[in-house]
Design a protein around this motif. Structure first.
Motif, short mmCIF file in Angstrom:
data_model
loop_
_atom_site.label_atom_id
_atom_site.label_comp_id
_atom_site.label_asym_id
_atom_site.label_seq_id
_atom_site.Cartn_x
_atom_site.Cartn_y
_atom_site.Cartn_z
N TYR A 82 0.85 -1.19 0.00
CA TYR A 82 0.00 0.00 0.00
C TYR A 82 0.90 1.24 0.00
N ASP A 83 0.28 2.36 -0.24
CA ASP A 83 1.01 3.64 -0.24
C ASP A 83 1.22 4.10 1.20
N GLY A 84 2.48 4.31 1.55
CA GLY A 84 2.82 4.76 2.89
C GLY A 84 4.07 5.61 2.86
N GLU A 85 4.63 5.84 4.04
CA GLU A 85 5.82 6.68 4.12
C GLU A 85 7.00 6.07 3.39
N LYS A 89 2.11 1.07 -3.32
CA LYS A 89 1.27 -0.03 -3.79
C LYS A 89 1.72 -0.47 -5.18
N LEU A 90 1.82 -1.78 -5.36
CA LEU A 90 2.18 -2.34 -6.66
C LEU A 90 0.99 -3.11 -7.23
N THR A 91 0.76 -2.96 -8.52
CA THR A 91 -0.27 -3.72 -9.23
C THR A 91 0.40 -4.52 -10.33
N GLY A 92 0.17 -5.81 -10.32
CA GLY A 92 0.79 -6.67 -11.32
C GLY A 92 0.02 -7.96 -11.44
N ARG A 112 5.23 -5.70 5.65
CA ARG A 112 5.89 -4.39 5.69
C ARG A 112 7.17 -4.54 6.48
N HIS A 113 8.27 -4.65 5.75
CA HIS A 113 9.56 -4.87 6.39
C HIS A 113 10.54 -3.81 5.89
N LEU A 156 12.03 -0.76 -2.45
CA LEU A 156 11.72 0.63 -2.76
C LEU A 156 12.70 1.48 -1.94
N ARG A 157 13.54 2.19 -2.66
CA ARG A 157 14.54 3.04 -2.02
C ARG A 157 14.24 4.48 -2.40
N GLY A 158 13.70 5.22 -1.45
CA GLY A 158 13.26 6.57 -1.77
C GLY A 158 12.02 6.51 -2.64
#
Length: 241
Positions: A82-85, A89-92, A112-113, A156-158
Motif C-alpha cells: 500500500y502507499d505509505g511513508e 502499492k504495486l499492481t501486477g 511491511r519490512h 523501494l529506495r526513496g
C-alpha cells in the motif's frame, strides 16, 4: 386414512431431522465491498509486471497475501502492499495456480519490512570531518530475486524501485493468519463430530429437546384420533345401509 397417516409421519420425520441435523460451520467471509484475497503458500510464487513468465519482479513473501483484482486466464491481476511513508502499492500479476484463495479478509495481508542500507563514500579526497563519508538509506522490502547462487532483494529506495544484494541475516516474521484459520476450521469440525457422537458438548438445546418430546407424545395421540375418526365413519356408513 393411510395417506393421512403417511403424510403425518413424513412431516414428523422431517421436523425430527431438521432439529437433529448439525449446524453448519461458521466461516469468516469477505468484506462487504467484495475484497478477495489469496494467500501465498508456496515459496516460488512470482509477482509479475505483465502476464508473461519473463516479467517476474520478485518472489512474493510466503504466508502473506495479495489482493485479487481480477482473474484473467491462468493469471490473476493482483495488488500488493500500500502507499505509505516508505512503501508504494504495486499492481501486477501472479499465477492463479500458485495462490490459495481465502474467504476472509486478513488483518495484515502484506509484509511491511524496512531495513537500512549504508553506502560508504571514499573519504581519501579530504581529511575534513565536515565531509560525510557514509549515507544511510531506508529501504522497503518487497521480495527476493535469485540469479544463480546469488540472492537479491526487490526494494523501494526513496522513490525508486530496484535490486540490492540481500543483506545477511534478513529476517521477517511469518503471517500465521491462514494457518490459524485452518486450525480453527479443524477445531470446529472436530467439535461438530464429537457433538454428533454424543461424546462431548451439550448436544441439543433445551428448546429442541422440549419440542422433540412434545412431538413424540403427540404422535400416538394424533394417530389414535385419526383411527377413531375413521372407525366412526365406517360405523355411520353401516348404520345408513
Amino acid at each position: 386414512m393411510k395417506k393421512r397417516i403417511f403424510a403425518f409421519c413424513a412431516l414428523f420425520l422431517y421436523v425430527l431431522l431438521l432439529f437433529l441435523s448439525p449446524k453448519p460451520l461458521r466461516l469468516r467471509t469477505a468484506s462487504a465491498d467484495g475484497d478477495v484475497y489469496a494467500c501465498v503458500c508456496q515459496d516460488n510464487a512470482f509477482f509479475y509486471a505483465t502476464k508473461n513468465e519473463n516479467s517476474g519482479l520478485f518472489l512474493l513473501p510466503q504466508t502473506y497475501f495479495v489482493k485479487i483484482l481480477s482473474v484473467e486466464g491462468e493469471y490473476c491481476r493482483v495488488e500488493y502492499l500500500y502507499d505509505g511513508e516508505y512503501t508504494k502499492k504495486l499492481t501486477g500479476y501472479a499465477k492463479k495456480e500458485e495462490l490459495t484463495f481465502v474467504d476472509f479478509v486478513p488483518n495484515e495481508p502484506y509484509l511491511r519490512h524496512l531495513f537500512e542500507v549504508r553506502y560508504t563514500i571514499d573519504g581519501s579526497f579530504s581529511n575534513d570531518d565536515a565531509f560525510l563519508d557514509q549515507i544511510v538509506v531506508t529501504c522497503a522490502y518487497y521480495g527476493d530475486y535469485k540469479i544463480g547462487s546469488k540472492s537479491y532483494c526487490y526494494v523501494l529506495r526513496g522513490e525508486s524501485f530496484g535490486y540490492i544484494p540481500k543483506p545477511d541475516g534478513l529476517y521477517y516474521q511469518e503471517n500465521t493468519e491462514y494457518a490459524d484459520y485452518l486450525a480453527k476450521l479443524e477445531e470446529d469440525a472436530a467439535a461438530s463430530v464429537e457433538q454428533d457422537d454424543g461424546t462431548k458438548g451439550e448436544g441439543m438445546s433445551a428448546a429442541q429437546i422440549a419440542i422433540l418430546v412434545t412431538l413424540c407424545l403427540l404422535v400416538p395421540i394424533l394417530a389414535a384420533l385419526v383411527l377413531k375418526t375413521s372407525k366412526k365413519n365406517v360405523y355411520d356408513i353401516e348404520e345408513k345401509d
